[in-house]
Design a protein around this motif. Structure first.
Motif, mmCIF file in Angstrom:
data_model
loop_
_atom_site.group_PDB
_atom_site.id
_atom_site.type_symbol
_atom_site.label_atom_id
_atom_site.label_comp_id
_atom_site.label_asym_id
_atom_site.label_seq_id
_atom_site.Cartn_x
_atom_site.Cartn_y
_atom_site.Cartn_z
ATOM 1 N N PRO A 27 0.818 -1.218 0.000
ATOM 2 C CA PRO A 27 0.000 0.000 0.000
ATOM 3 C C PRO A 27 0.852 1.268 0.000
ATOM 4 O O PRO A 27 0.407 2.307 -0.461
ATOM 5 N N LEU A 28 2.069 1.165 0.501
ATOM 6 C CA LEU A 28 2.923 2.363 0.542
ATOM 7 C C LEU A 28 3.289 2.852 -0.851
ATOM 8 O O LEU A 28 3.478 4.039 -1.079
ATOM 9 N N PRO A 49 10.420 2.865 5.118
ATOM 10 C CA PRO A 49 10.282 1.408 5.092
ATOM 11 C C PRO A 49 10.373 0.857 3.662
ATOM 12 O O PRO A 49 10.278 1.619 2.688
ATOM 13 N N GLU A 50 10.562 -0.438 3.555
ATOM 14 C CA GLU A 50 10.491 -1.172 2.289
ATOM 15 C C GLU A 50 11.437 -0.635 1.214
ATOM 16 O O GLU A 50 11.111 -0.645 0.025
ATOM 17 N N GLY A 51 12.578 -0.143 1.611
ATOM 18 C CA GLY A 51 13.558 0.342 0.628
ATOM 19 C C GLY A 51 13.141 1.610 -0.093
ATOM 20 O O GLY A 51 13.642 1.917 -1.172
ATOM 21 N N ILE A 110 17.504 -2.130 5.221
ATOM 22 C CA ILE A 110 17.228 -3.527 4.846
ATOM 23 C C ILE A 110 18.463 -4.152 4.189
ATOM 24 O O ILE A 110 19.006 -5.137 4.678
ATOM 25 N N SER A 111 18.920 -3.561 3.109
ATOM 26 C CA SER A 111 20.030 -4.159 2.340
ATOM 27 C C SER A 111 21.400 -3.762 2.876
ATOM 28 O O SER A 111 22.405 -4.344 2.494
ATOM 29 N N TYR A 176 12.101 10.066 7.986
ATOM 30 C CA TYR A 176 10.800 9.399 7.989
ATOM 31 C C TYR A 176 10.527 8.905 9.396
ATOM 32 O O TYR A 176 11.421 8.327 10.030
ATOM 33 N N PHE A 177 9.316 9.161 9.881
ATOM 34 C CA PHE A 177 8.978 8.702 11.220
ATOM 35 C C PHE A 177 7.483 8.403 11.301
ATOM 36 O O PHE A 177 6.661 9.295 11.095
ATOM 37 N N GLU A 178 7.146 7.148 11.553
ATOM 38 C CA GLU A 178 5.766 6.720 11.788
ATOM 39 C C GLU A 178 4.777 7.319 10.797
ATOM 40 O O GLU A 178 3.839 8.026 11.174
#
Lengths: 371, 360
Positions: A27-28, A49-51, A110-111, A176-178
């Motif tokens: 959804p992002l 999030p999510e790269g 992540i990576s 980025y925060f919440e």
């Protein structure tokens, strides 16, 4: 009727989001589009999030979210030692180190790939990444992305004779925060603080809030100033914003106190000394204790205990006895000077881009034994 | 810069049996889509088209070879183009390589008859400046390089000694969109009272003293050329300005009805050049914006508005944005640093202030 329509639309939107989500798309990134985001400058970069990489673009007054697709989880390298990173980048771009500036550095959590936002002297922005071994160009000609315009604080648009905008909000930091992208900006005209909180995924321009935040110096003078670097930090279980101002006070604001259109005065917890511009703040943890590490233009990397910040209840109300030319909560200078970029690489390591005493600009890791 | 690349041409005969004449060159035509790119013409076979054209910095250190330069290869009309992400630099030598073809070495030629960039104006233009001066604006005749500009400017006292760290060295620098105007801040931590930097180092400028700001011509423009001249600005420091600008104290010279004479506003002091140029808007009685041209004169102490149409014998209103600042960063709502112990006027939070006048 209007209400019902809105409800139906909201239901359809929710359904669509779920469908997309079930389809394997996050959804992002559901409202992302493919193409060239036409980024004109890269003044600050930060991962969500999510790269998803957020790029603060002062020149076009935009925040661009880029789906890097770089989301295969990896362990951080145990040690990174890259010498003369600026020269390596320059060679890759067919120019000399004097012609490039590294605007910002961000680690993909992540990576663990390390991303660089670089400007050539002619203004061309370039995104690069490294695994600690080789540096690669990250082309932005065909990427999945979403853009959000940063509202101009003053509506009167002033252009020069070439039709270029004279007023620019230079993005000084971005995090980025919440579910929110937070952006601090410095006006090149009025001496003002612009701090924005933009909900992500980007929806409508009305959602972003421009916040006026002040700080008190020794309880005697209240002033406002632009924020140079900031970090959302959990202090005693509550979300706070730790901000380093261009005039170097370190100020804490409870996140919940930041409301659009309201005058918010933060608690000055420290002053950070002379001839200094704060550059980067990160948060590291060790044995259940949390620390802030801050890179500075003219001083060593500073370590500040989050517990001390939490327990510092008096804003600097009186002239504090001189402590290494600084005041407020204690901080410890780590033996790293001229650190231009700093980010967290893993739970145990941080990575620094440091101008060494021999003049080389090196990228290397340090571990949490310094905490 | 790129338009002056010499058209370097290399004919390559692949073999006796293959007389394709291949040409490697740099595209210099102004209106060419691939201007500034390396072009390999007359591609003979499909297999060739699958190969990429690579360009390297030259010479290479054999012990420490560098990767090929980042750029984009495209094939159009039997030609293979390589366009670098960053334009080739006039100070460097490059080498293009293509399989089975001898290496092609080239060096871009500096542009002839290049008009050097100048620092056209520096604001505030006035020599006498308050001790708590906050900002300066440097206007250049053409876009400047994107990099550390602070190394090219320094402030000296009367004895010719350099003042240490008077400016806030921000990254990125506070340029306008095309980097023709730089905003330079005196270090606000030193200008603001009671902050440690102010206590320890004092304000960058001291009342009663004189200084010279030097700007070196070694500063490069966006095309990599130095400025035409060095630039200096004399500063004589007067008392700090701790009074917010107040439109009630401004003098209005109203024009006559049925003329296109200018309305003149005297601020009584120099205001911030960038903000003063943009913060005043003139409205008629019906609240409609009056069309015309405004300009600042007299060292930004005076605002002059000339209407497109004749004035009517009616009241008019000037709307002033409260963000308008004087030279010390005091705006219409608040002082740059407010002394909470001695605060005499309440802090205001108005978006606009108004100044009314009547045309007779």
């Amino acid at each position: 009727m209007k209400k019902i329509n809105t409800l139906i639309l909201a239901f359809v939107a929710l359904l669509a989001t779920n469908l997309i989500a079930n389809d394997g798309t996050s959804p992002l990134t559901a409202n992302f589009i493919m193409g060239n985001p036409e980024v004109q400058s890269m003044n600050a970069i930060s991962f969500g999030p999510e790269g998803i990489l957020f790029v603060g673009d002062s020149k076009s007054a935009m925040v661009t979210a880029i789906d890097t697709k770089d989301k295969v989880a990896a362990e951080a390298p145990k040690e990174i030692k890259m010498a003369k990173v600026d020269e390596q980048i320059a060679a890759l771009l067919g120019t000399t180190a004097a012609e490039i500036t590294i605007q910002d550095m961000a680690v993909n959590p992540i990576s663990k790939m390390i991303y660089f936002a670089v400007h050539h002297s002619n203004g061309t922005p370039v995104l690069l990444k490294t695994d600690g071994e080789t540096i690669q160009h990250v082309p932005l000609t065909e990427v999945s992305h979403s853009k959000m315009e940063i509202n101009n604080p003053i509506d009167a648009e002033k252009k020069d004779r070439r039709g270029n905008s004279m007023r620019v909000s230079a993005i000084s930091d971005l995090n980025y925060f919440e579910g929110k992208v937070m952006v601090s900006g410095l006006s090149n005209e009025e001496f003002a603080s612009t701090f924005r909180s933009i909900p992500f995924p980007f929806k409508s321009e009305q959602m972003q809030a421009s916040l006026e935040i002040y700080h008190a110096a020794h309880g005697k003078y209240e002033t406002h100033a632009p924020i140079k670097a900031f970090l959302p930090v959990n202090i005693a279980g509550k979300a706070n914003l730790v901000a380093a101002y261009t005039c170097t006070p370190l100020v804490v604001f409870p996140m919940e106190s930041l409301r659009p259109g309201e005058h918010t005065t933060g608690q000055t917890v420290a002053e950070l000394g002379n001839w200094n511009v704060p550059l980067d703040i990160i948060q590291m943890e060790k044995e259940g204790k949390s620390y802030l590490l801050m890179a500075n233009s003219s001083r060593a990397v500073m370590k500040i205990s989050v517990d001390q910040v939490a327990n510092f209840h008096d804003s600097l109300t009186e002239k504090v006895a001189e402590r290494s030319g600084t005041a407020g909560v204690d901080f410890i200078n780590l033996p790293f000077v001229n650190v231009q970029q700093l980010d967290k690489l893993s739970d145990s390591h941080f990575i620094m881009l440091q101008r060494r005493s021999n003049g080389d600009l090196d990228l290397y890791t340090q571990n949490n034994r310094w905490l | 810069m790129l338009s002056s690349f010499s058209r370097l041409i290399l004919f390559i005969f692949l073999s006796k049996s293959n007389l394709y004449a291949q040409t490697l060159s740099i595209v210099t035509e102004e209106d060419h889509e691939h201007k500034g790119c390396v072009q390999l013409e007359n591609l003979p076979t499909d297999s060739f088209q699958k190969e990429g054209l690579q360009v390297f910095l030259f010479p290479q250190n054999p012990d420490n070879p560098v990767p090929p330069i980042v750029g984009k290869s495209t094939i159009e009309n039997n030609s293979l183009y390589f366009c670098p992400l960053i334009p080739f630099s006039k100070n460097l030598t490059y080498q293009a390589r293509f399989p089975n073809v001898p290496y092609f070495t080239f060096k871009p030629v500096p542009k002839k008859d290049y008009t050097l960039t100048t620092l056209r104006e520096l604001y505030p233009t006035i020599e006498e400046l308050p001790e708590n001066l906050l900002k300066m604006y440097l206007h250049f005749s053409a876009p400047m390089s994107d990099g550390n500009g602070y190394q090219y400017l320094h402030l000296e006292n009367e004895k010719g000694e350099k003042i240490t760290a008077p400016f806030l060295e921000l990254t990125p620098l506070l340029w306008n969109e095309d980097r023709t105007r730089l905003t330079l801040w005196f270090d606000p931590g030193r200008v603001k009272r009671e902050l440690l930097r102010n206590q320890k180092l004092g304000a960058p400028l001291e009342e009663g003293k004189s200084y010279t700001l030097h700007i070196s011509k070694n500063w490069k423009d966006a095309n990599g050329y130095s400025l035409a001249n060095d630039f200096t600005k004399k500063i004589s420091v007067v008392k700090a300005d701790r009074i917010a600008p107040n439109p009630n104290n401004w003098q209005v010279e109203p024009p006559k009805a049925n003329t296109k004479d200018a309305v003149i506003i005297h601020f009584g002091e120099s205001l911030d050049h960038a903000l003063a140029a943009n913060s005043l808007v003139l409205y008629n009685k019906k609240g409609k914006k009056v069309a015309g041209n405004s300009q600042l004169q007299n060292d930004d102490k005076t605002w002059i508005f000339t209407p497109l149409n004749n004035w009517q014998s009616k009241p008019y209103r000037i709307q002033i944005d409260s963000k308008l600042e004087d030279l010390a960063g005091n705006n219409l709502n608040r002082l740059f640093d407010t002394n909470l112990e001695k605060q005499t006027t309440p802090k205001r939070d108005l978006p606009y202030y108004y100044l009314d006048f009547r045309v007779e």
